[in-house]
Design a protein around this motif. Structure first.
Motif, PDB file in Angstrom:
ATOM      1  N   PHE A 267     -29.381  16.174  -9.402  1.00 41.74           N
ATOM      2  CA  PHE A 267     -28.183  16.622 -10.109  1.00 41.74           C
ATOM      3  C   PHE A 267     -26.994  15.729  -9.778  1.00 41.74           C
ATOM      4  O   PHE A 267     -26.251  15.296 -10.682  1.00 41.74           O
ATOM      5  CB  PHE A 267     -27.865  18.071  -9.741  1.00 41.74           C
ATOM      6  CG  PHE A 267     -26.441  18.463 -10.016  1.00 41.74           C
ATOM      7  CD1 PHE A 267     -25.959  18.508 -11.319  1.00 41.74           C
ATOM      8  CD2 PHE A 267     -25.579  18.775  -8.968  1.00 41.74           C
ATOM      9  CE1 PHE A 267     -24.630  18.860 -11.568  1.00 41.74           C
ATOM     10  CE2 PHE A 267     -24.256  19.121  -9.217  1.00 41.74           C
ATOM     11  CZ  PHE A 267     -23.788  19.162 -10.523  1.00 41.74           C
ATOM     12  N   SER A 268     -26.788  15.441  -8.503  1.00 41.98           N
ATOM     13  CA  SER A 268     -25.642  14.629  -8.087  1.00 41.98           C
ATOM     14  C   SER A 268     -25.708  13.236  -8.696  1.00 41.98           C
ATOM     15  O   SER A 268     -24.683  12.682  -9.127  1.00 41.98           O
ATOM     16  CB  SER A 268     -25.581  14.535  -6.565  1.00 41.98           C
ATOM     17  OG  SER A 268     -25.338  15.814  -5.993  1.00 41.98           O
ATOM     18  N   LYS A 269     -26.915  12.658  -8.767  1.00 39.56           N
ATOM     19  CA  LYS A 269     -27.081  11.333  -9.367  1.00 39.56           C
ATOM     20  C   LYS A 269     -26.737  11.369 -10.854  1.00 39.56           C
ATOM     21  O   LYS A 269     -26.051  10.485 -11.372  1.00 39.56           O
ATOM     22  CB  LYS A 269     -28.517  10.840  -9.166  1.00 39.56           C
ATOM     23  CG  LYS A 269     -28.853  10.445  -7.736  1.00 39.56           C
ATOM     24  CD  LYS A 269     -30.300   9.977  -7.640  1.00 39.56           C
ATOM     25  CE  LYS A 269     -30.643   9.541  -6.220  1.00 39.56           C
ATOM     26  NZ  LYS A 269     -32.067   9.119  -6.109  1.00 39.56           N
ATOM     27  N   ALA A 270     -27.230  12.414 -11.545  1.00 40.91           N
ATOM     28  CA  ALA A 270     -26.969  12.531 -12.976  1.00 40.91           C
ATOM     29  C   ALA A 270     -25.479  12.756 -13.239  1.00 40.91           C
ATOM     30  O   ALA A 270     -24.909  12.209 -14.192  1.00 40.91           O
ATOM     31  CB  ALA A 270     -27.791  13.683 -13.560  1.00 40.91           C
ATOM     32  N   PHE A 271     -24.837  13.551 -12.385  1.00 41.74           N
ATOM     33  CA  PHE A 271     -23.411  13.832 -12.550  1.00 41.74           C
ATOM     34  C   PHE A 271     -22.584  12.561 -12.351  1.00 41.74           C
ATOM     35  O   PHE A 271     -21.679  12.263 -13.142  1.00 41.74           O
ATOM     36  CB  PHE A 271     -22.978  14.903 -11.545  1.00 41.74           C
ATOM     37  CG  PHE A 271     -21.596  15.433 -11.794  1.00 41.74           C
ATOM     38  CD1 PHE A 271     -21.399  16.558 -12.576  1.00 41.74           C
ATOM     39  CD2 PHE A 271     -20.484  14.806 -11.241  1.00 41.74           C
ATOM     40  CE1 PHE A 271     -20.123  17.056 -12.816  1.00 41.74           C
ATOM     41  CE2 PHE A 271     -19.205  15.289 -11.470  1.00 41.74           C
ATOM     42  CZ  PHE A 271     -19.024  16.419 -12.268  1.00 41.74           C
TER      43      PHE A 271
END
Length: 306
Positions: A267-271
């Protein structure tokens, strides 16, 4: 035990002023009426109202358009809109209605075949089936928890019949015409995403739900929106996450789960790929970060699906 407002006369039976029992979907009022000639109703309402015409004629006016209606049709009034409708002077209509509200209301009426621009439809079920549901709702006139459940059950039964018959009709048209239009597939996909994005659905899940291939669904999104369905799904989730970051105290992990990501790192990478900043820094520097206006996304989606 206390009673809601209940009227029962020869030509008019109505149950109204019901309390909202659920944020999802709540019955606000219901009734049926043999209208007098030239009986007029007008003005905005706070809830959705769905009418079923059993006999006679009348008219429905909204957005400067006037429609002549008759037995076998149903028409939808949206919350907040100014409408006028009335019975024919010679052959006044007999109809029944349900008024309802809730966060699932829009999804339900769309699954019945309605949209902001499609407000009048032929009724796909027999009048006696509709009347049976309405009469059972009206019989539960006391405001008790048991009757709350019974009224909701009969309302949902009515909606289930409408949705079921609409789906059958749609499948029949699909078999006759091979496919929906690409716009229709994108509309259905967006509705599915709006309702199930929290459950971790992926592109294959959406394609399977619609009964088409991933490739065809992706082509539909490229044609109608100029982006892949994968990008739309990720963007939708990232915007939801951005809104949660600035409007709730939830942890990054909780927000990750809330938008359908089991892995917080993914999630953090995609965000960060979407906004150029980590979720943590987005929250800390929200005054300078790219703010997400959730209404803008909703308006964009609604502009397309209408």
């Amino acid at each position: 035990m206390r009673n809601v407002k209940y009227t029962d006369s020869v030509n008019f039976r109505c149950l109204e002023h019901l309390r909202e029992t659920s944020l999802d979907i709540s019955l606000i009022h219901s009734g049926k009426e043999h209208c007098k000639p030239s009986h007029i109703c007008s003005g905005p309402r706070d809830e959705y109202i769905l009418h079923f015409i059993f006999s006679g004629k009348g008219f429905f006016s909204t957005n400067s358009n006037i429609y002549t209606l008759s037995a076998g049709q149903m028409f939808l009034i949206l919350p907040g809109e100014s409408v006028t409708y009335g019975s024919d002077a010679v052959d006044p209509w007999y109809y029944a209605w349900i008024g309802f509200s809730g966060i699932r209301a829009d999804t339900i009426i769309r699954q019945c075949g309605f949209s902001n621009s499609k407000r009048i439809l032929p009724s796909p079920i027999q009048p006696e089936v509709i009347l049976d549901c309405i009469n059972n709702i009206l019989d539960c006139k006391s405001l008790t928890f048991v009757n709350d459940l019974r009224r909701e059950a009969w309302m949902l039964m009515l909606f289930s019949r409408l949705v079921d018959n609409h789906e059958k009709l749609s499948h029949k048209r699909t078999s006759e015409n091979s496919h929906y239009s690409t716009k229709a597939y994108v509309e259905l996909a967006i509705e599915h995403i709006k309702f199930y994005y929290k459950d971790g659905i992926n592109v294959s899940d959406i394609a399977d739900h619609l009964g088409i291939s991933r490739a065809y669904l992706n082509c539909a999104f490229q044609k109608e929106l100029g982006m892949s369905i994968q990008k739309f799904l990720i963007d939708f989730r990232m915007h939801k996450a951005a809104n949660l970051l600035v409007s709730t105290p939830d942890t990054i992990k909780e927000i990750s789960c809330a938008i359908g990501y089991e892995d917080q790192l993914n999630f953090s990478k995609a965000f960060k790929k979407k906004f150029g900043i980590s979720p943590k820094n987005y929250r800390v520097h929200k005054t300078t970060a790219i703010h997400y206006n959730e209404k803008q996304l909703e308006d964009h989606v609604e502009d397309f699906v209408v």
